[in-house]
Motif scaffolding. Sequence first.
Motif, PDB file in Angstrom:
ATOM      1  N   VAL A   1      -5.168  -4.973  18.364  1.00 18.64           N
ATOM      2  CA  VAL A   1      -4.350  -4.295  17.352  1.00 18.64           C
ATOM      3  C   VAL A   1      -4.802  -2.834  17.280  1.00 18.64           C
ATOM      4  N   VAL A   2      -3.840  -1.932  17.411  1.00 18.69           N
ATOM      5  CA  VAL A   2      -4.105  -0.494  17.295  1.00 18.69           C
ATOM      6  C   VAL A   2      -3.290   0.020  16.121  1.00 18.69           C
ATOM      7  N   ILE A   3      -3.951   0.663  15.147  1.00 17.52           N
ATOM      8  CA  ILE A   3      -3.225   1.125  13.967  1.00 17.52           C
ATOM      9  C   ILE A   3      -3.342   2.636  13.782  1.00 17.52           C
ATOM     10  N   ILE A   4      -2.246   3.222  13.278  1.00 18.23           N
ATOM     11  CA  ILE A   4      -2.212   4.610  12.819  1.00 18.23           C
ATOM     12  C   ILE A   4      -2.310   4.560  11.304  1.00 18.23           C
ATOM     13  N   TYR A   5      -3.268   5.292  10.735  1.00 15.84           N
ATOM     14  CA  TYR A   5      -3.588   5.087   9.325  1.00 15.84           C
ATOM     15  C   TYR A   5      -3.928   6.398   8.626  1.00 15.84           C
ATOM     16  N   ASP A   6      -3.418   6.548   7.382  1.00 17.90           N
ATOM     17  CA  ASP A   6      -3.757   7.696   6.541  1.00 17.90           C
ATOM     18  C   ASP A   6      -3.807   7.209   5.103  1.00 17.90           C
ATOM     19  N   GLN A   7      -4.998   7.123   4.540  1.00 15.87           N
ATOM     20  CA  GLN A   7      -5.155   6.594   3.189  1.00 15.87           C
ATOM     21  C   GLN A   7      -4.429   7.452   2.152  1.00 15.87           C
ATOM     22  N   ASN A   8      -4.106   8.693   2.489  1.00 16.15           N
ATOM     23  CA  ASN A   8      -3.412   9.570   1.557  1.00 16.15           C
ATOM     24  C   ASN A   8      -1.893   9.422   1.609  1.00 16.15           C
ATOM     25  N   GLN A   9      -1.408   8.389   2.322  1.00 17.04           N
ATOM     26  CA  GLN A   9       0.028   8.126   2.347  1.00 17.04           C
ATOM     27  C   GLN A   9       0.368   6.726   1.826  1.00 17.04           C
ATOM     28  N   VAL A  10      -0.590   6.059   1.191  1.00 18.93           N
ATOM     29  CA  VAL A  10      -0.310   4.757   0.562  1.00 18.93           C
ATOM     30  C   VAL A  10       0.582   4.990  -0.652  1.00 18.93           C
ATOM     31  N   LEU A  11       1.692   4.239  -0.756  1.00 21.05           N
ATOM     32  CA  LEU A  11       2.681   4.502  -1.798  1.00 21.05           C
ATOM     33  C   LEU A  11       2.907   3.338  -2.754  1.00 21.05           C
ATOM     34  N   LYS A  12       2.220   2.224  -2.537  1.00 22.89           N
ATOM     35  CA  LYS A  12       2.355   1.067  -3.420  1.00 22.89           C
ATOM     36  C   LYS A  12       0.990   0.431  -3.663  1.00 22.89           C
ATOM     37  N   LEU A  13       0.791  -0.096  -4.879  1.00 23.35           N
ATOM     38  CA  LEU A  13      -0.476  -0.763  -5.166  1.00 23.35           C
ATOM     39  C   LEU A  13      -0.681  -1.970  -4.261  1.00 23.35           C
ATOM     40  N   LYS A  14       0.409  -2.650  -3.917  1.00 17.40           N
ATOM     41  CA  LYS A  14       0.267  -3.825  -3.046  1.00 17.40           C
ATOM     42  C   LYS A  14      -0.008  -3.438  -1.595  1.00 17.40           C
ATOM     43  N   SER A  15      -0.006  -2.115  -1.324  1.00 19.74           N
ATOM     44  CA  SER A  15      -0.422  -1.617  -0.014  1.00 19.74           C
ATOM     45  C   SER A  15      -1.696  -0.790  -0.114  1.00 19.74           C
ATOM     46  N   LEU A  16      -2.341  -0.818  -1.264  1.00 20.51           N
ATOM     47  CA  LEU A  16      -3.510   0.031  -1.504  1.00 20.51           C
ATOM     48  C   LEU A  16      -4.706  -0.487  -0.713  1.00 20.51           C
ATOM     49  N   TRP A  17      -5.197   0.371   0.162  1.00 18.87           N
ATOM     50  CA  TRP A  17      -6.320  -0.013   1.010  1.00 18.87           C
ATOM     51  C   TRP A  17      -7.626   0.443   0.389  1.00 18.87           C
ATOM     52  N   GLY A  18      -8.545  -0.484   0.253  1.00 17.71           N
ATOM     53  CA  GLY A  18      -9.892  -0.128  -0.154  1.00 17.71           C
ATOM     54  C   GLY A  18     -10.775  -0.021   1.077  1.00 17.71           C
ATOM     55  N   ASP A  19     -11.767   0.856   1.014  1.00 16.45           N
ATOM     56  CA  ASP A  19     -12.679   1.009   2.145  1.00 16.45           C
ATOM     57  C   ASP A  19     -13.392  -0.302   2.459  1.00 16.45           C
ATOM     58  N   ALA A  20     -13.682  -1.068   1.414  1.00 17.92           N
ATOM     59  CA  ALA A  20     -14.412  -2.334   1.604  1.00 17.92           C
ATOM     60  C   ALA A  20     -13.598  -3.317   2.441  1.00 17.92           C
ATOM     61  N   LYS A  21     -12.275  -3.390   2.180  1.00 19.85           N
ATOM     62  CA  LYS A  21     -11.422  -4.320   2.927  1.00 19.85           C
ATOM     63  C   LYS A  21     -11.317  -3.909   4.388  1.00 19.85           C
ATOM     64  N   LEU A  22     -11.171  -2.611   4.616  1.00 15.51           N
ATOM     65  CA  LEU A  22     -11.091  -2.150   5.997  1.00 15.51           C
ATOM     66  C   LEU A  22     -12.408  -2.406   6.728  1.00 15.51           C
ATOM     67  N   GLU A  23     -13.520  -2.200   6.048  1.00 16.89           N
ATOM     68  CA  GLU A  23     -14.827  -2.490   6.649  1.00 16.89           C
ATOM     69  C   GLU A  23     -14.962  -3.967   6.982  1.00 16.89           C
ATOM     70  N   GLU A  24     -14.451  -4.819   6.096  1.00 16.13           N
ATOM     71  CA  GLU A  24     -14.496  -6.267   6.335  1.00 16.13           C
ATOM     72  C   GLU A  24     -13.715  -6.642   7.584  1.00 16.13           C
ATOM     73  N   LEU A  25     -12.528  -6.035   7.770  1.00 17.42           N
ATOM     74  CA  LEU A  25     -11.709  -6.334   8.940  1.00 17.42           C
ATOM     75  C   LEU A  25     -12.339  -5.785  10.217  1.00 17.42           C
ATOM     76  N   LYS A  26     -13.037  -4.666  10.088  1.00 19.61           N
ATOM     77  CA  LYS A  26     -13.754  -4.139  11.244  1.00 19.61           C
ATOM     78  C   LYS A  26     -14.810  -5.136  11.721  1.00 19.61           C
ATOM     79  N   VAL A  27     -15.500  -5.743  10.767  1.00 19.36           N
ATOM     80  CA  VAL A  27     -16.552  -6.716  11.097  1.00 19.36           C
ATOM     81  C   VAL A  27     -15.948  -7.980  11.698  1.00 19.36           C
ATOM     82  N   LEU A  28     -14.813  -8.414  11.149  1.00 21.40           N
ATOM     83  CA  LEU A  28     -14.181  -9.640  11.626  1.00 21.40           C
ATOM     84  C   LEU A  28     -13.571  -9.479  13.024  1.00 21.40           C
ATOM     85  N   SER A  29     -13.156  -8.287  13.371  1.00 20.59           N
ATOM     86  CA  SER A  29     -12.481  -8.081  14.654  1.00 20.59           C
ATOM     87  C   SER A  29     -13.433  -8.328  15.824  1.00 20.59           C
TER      88      SER A  29
END
Length: 551
Positions: free
Chosen positions: A306-334
């Motif tokens: 999986v390759v993603i293009i990402y910009d935390q400053n373009q999140v527009l919904k709370l249900k799409s709100l990315w926390g650093d902790a969640k992204l770190e968790e997915l990095k570890v799981l990958s």
Amino acid sequence: MTAIEILSWPFKQESINHINNREQYLNYPVIYILNGNKEAYIGETVYFKNRMKAHLKTRKSLDRINLIRHEQFNRSATFHLETKLINYFLGDEKFTLQNKSKTASDFTHNYYNKPFYDQELFKELWKKLYKQKLVDNELHVIENKDIFKLSPFKELSLEQLELKDKVLEFCEKRVLVNKNSSYGSLLVIEGEAGVGKSVVLSSIFNTIQERAAEQSSNLIGTENYLVVNHEEMFKTYKGIAKQVKHLKGRDFAKPTPLINKLQKAEKKADIILIDEAHLLLTKSDTYNNFHGNNHLEELLKLARIVVIIYDQNQVLKLKSLWGDAKLEELKVLSASYEEYQLTNQFRMQANDDLINWINNFKRKQLLPIPKDENYEFKVFGSLKEMHEEVNRKNEQFGLSRVVSTFDFLHKKDGQKYYISDSEGEYKIPWNTTSTKYTWAENPDTVHEAGSIYTIQGFDLNYVGVVLGPSIQFNEEKNGIVIDTSKYMDKGAYTGIEGIQNINEAKEKIVLNSINVLMKRGIKGLYIYASDDVLRAKLLEFQKAGDLNERA
């Protein structure tokens, strides 16, 4: 200096046999276009006759040779113009292109007198192609099309080429080793609005799909997708697929339907590229038939890479709100993880001071307005005056629109809804949707106001931004304040479960929307603020800047 010439013959052996061996173009740099009724191929060569003989054996559905020559052609110029023609033919949409994407080694470098070939000579060439009905559109029409701006054949910067090489190497290597992993490998590409993320992704995906058909590639036979959770971007990618030989409409998907499809089939994709990954859901959404907890996590389970293009400053919904902790968790799981930063601004022709002004505004800091001779920045005291100026710019340059923060009621019930000035006297209807055009490409939408959902990811030449009632200036605090209760996109606030500081999270959504809107304009940015105090402060800074410039 002679004019550029276009010579034409039937694309068959007899024509090639009758080409006079004394012709200068037989051992001279030239460009050529092979075309049929629906398909075309564009190339350049110094061995024209031999190249045509080779093409006869492999190029099908083509019946015409069009040779382009000029007395000042050199190999650097013909290579550059070949690449440029491919991009403009894609945007013209008359033919499906048989061309393959360029590689890093084919990078079009600077060369002597490049501006002459790039501007003057190319314009002359296009006029002749238009006159001979080999193309359907004039240059300025194509240049305002989203399909042209996201072309997979775009000439990339050295930074973008470096990224493309990195992603392709990552995919070629990891697709062989992730056969039995629970989670796929993850590559995260970060970059703010306007750094050319989607252009690179379009180019990468086209090359991946080309290699999926090559026997010599590790990617032979792979099943790959480009995913985007954005209706307008989805339309553009599907449009590109119609014009490029190695892309199919089925190669592009939205995340929820793709997840449900792969889960139902109990299978994994090989490679999934995700554009605008900040729009992925980070919570279940049963209304939209997503029953997982996180789009990215589910896609990591369903792909080897999986390759993603990402910009935390373009999140527009709370249900799409990315926390650093969640992204770190997915990095570890990958299965494995890499990341890359894109930094060079390509969209806005503005200097660093002006871009930093916008960035500070997003941080709720209002600073004196910097000057930029090459970028038009203007604050308006009247919404009507701003809209009229946007209309004038649209007549002159095209692709100029008014957009607004979501501070005015807007429902999808077939009724008309409006944005308005602070007195409620001047109104502009909210955007309508079209299945045929992206919003900004519909000529009638110059009379409308676009939202973040119609314009995110796209370019405008001039953008007029309405800052609605939720964005205010507080004299005591000497800064911008956000009244989240006035933000009318209530769907943006759903999904508060698990968020500790809800008001701060809501503020982030509003500020991100401002960031998205203000960074749309290539040539200029106009602002009208609904809040009287904020508008007065902006006009004060603008007047002070004008006085300083005259002093």
